[in-house]
Design a protein around this motif. Structure first.
Motif, short mmCIF file in Angstrom:
data_model
loop_
_atom_site.label_atom_id
_atom_site.label_comp_id
_atom_site.label_asym_id
_atom_site.label_seq_id
_atom_site.Cartn_x
_atom_site.Cartn_y
_atom_site.Cartn_z
N UNK A 138 -6.47 -5.77 24.02
CA UNK A 138 -5.81 -6.81 23.24
C UNK A 138 -6.06 -8.17 23.86
N UNK A 139 -6.35 -9.14 23.02
CA UNK A 139 -6.54 -10.52 23.43
C UNK A 139 -5.40 -11.33 22.83
N UNK A 140 -4.77 -12.12 23.62
CA UNK A 140 -3.69 -12.95 23.05
C UNK A 140 -3.08 -13.83 24.06
N UNK B 177 -3.44 -12.56 18.09
CA UNK B 177 -3.61 -11.55 19.14
C UNK B 177 -4.40 -10.36 18.60
N UNK B 178 -5.72 -10.52 18.52
CA UNK B 178 -6.52 -9.39 18.03
C UNK B 178 -6.50 -8.23 19.02
N UNK B 179 -6.63 -7.04 18.50
CA UNK B 179 -6.68 -5.83 19.33
C UNK B 179 -7.66 -4.85 18.70
N UNK C 129 -5.34 -17.45 27.34
CA UNK C 129 -5.72 -16.09 26.94
C UNK C 129 -5.20 -15.06 27.93
N UNK C 130 -4.72 -13.94 27.40
CA UNK C 130 -4.40 -12.78 28.21
C UNK C 130 -5.15 -11.60 27.62
#
Length: 109
Positions: A107-109, A6-8, A92-93
């Protein structure tokens, strides 16, 4: 076996500007490593919408299909299902949150 990442990041732009960018899928070529070929149906990011794209790797163009599953404007959140090359599927969210008037966290995760 699953893998979670979950990169941010902090973006030097107001939340409203980032959300506007995410709300228009014709803008996705500006931030993802793919070229959108078509969007069905066209228009603002909405559930059921499908983006067909190509991404370059290893001297080839690979198919990518992104399906918008949910859009939650009140949470500044988009959920999507992305079919990547070689059978990789990404649930993906993308979430955005204001930090202050001039920056936000994405944030991607």
């Amino acid at each position: 076996m699953g893998f979670n990442l979950c990169p941010a990041t902090t973006v030097a732009a107001p939340l409203e500007s980032v959300w506007e960018l995410l709300g228009n899928p014709t803008n996705y070529d500006e931030w993802w490593d793919a070229h959108t070929e078509r969007i069905v149906p066209e228009g603002q990011t909405s559930p059921g919408q499908i983006l067909y794209a190509k991404t370059p790797a290893f001297g080839k163009q690979w198919d990518v299909t992104l399906k918008i599953e949910q859009v939650k404007p009140e949470k500044h959140q988009i959920q999507m299902l992305i079919a990547l090359p070689l059978g990789v599927v990404n649930h993906e969210t993308i979430s955005c949150a204001a930090i202050d008037a001039t920056s936000c966290r994405v944030q991607f995760g």
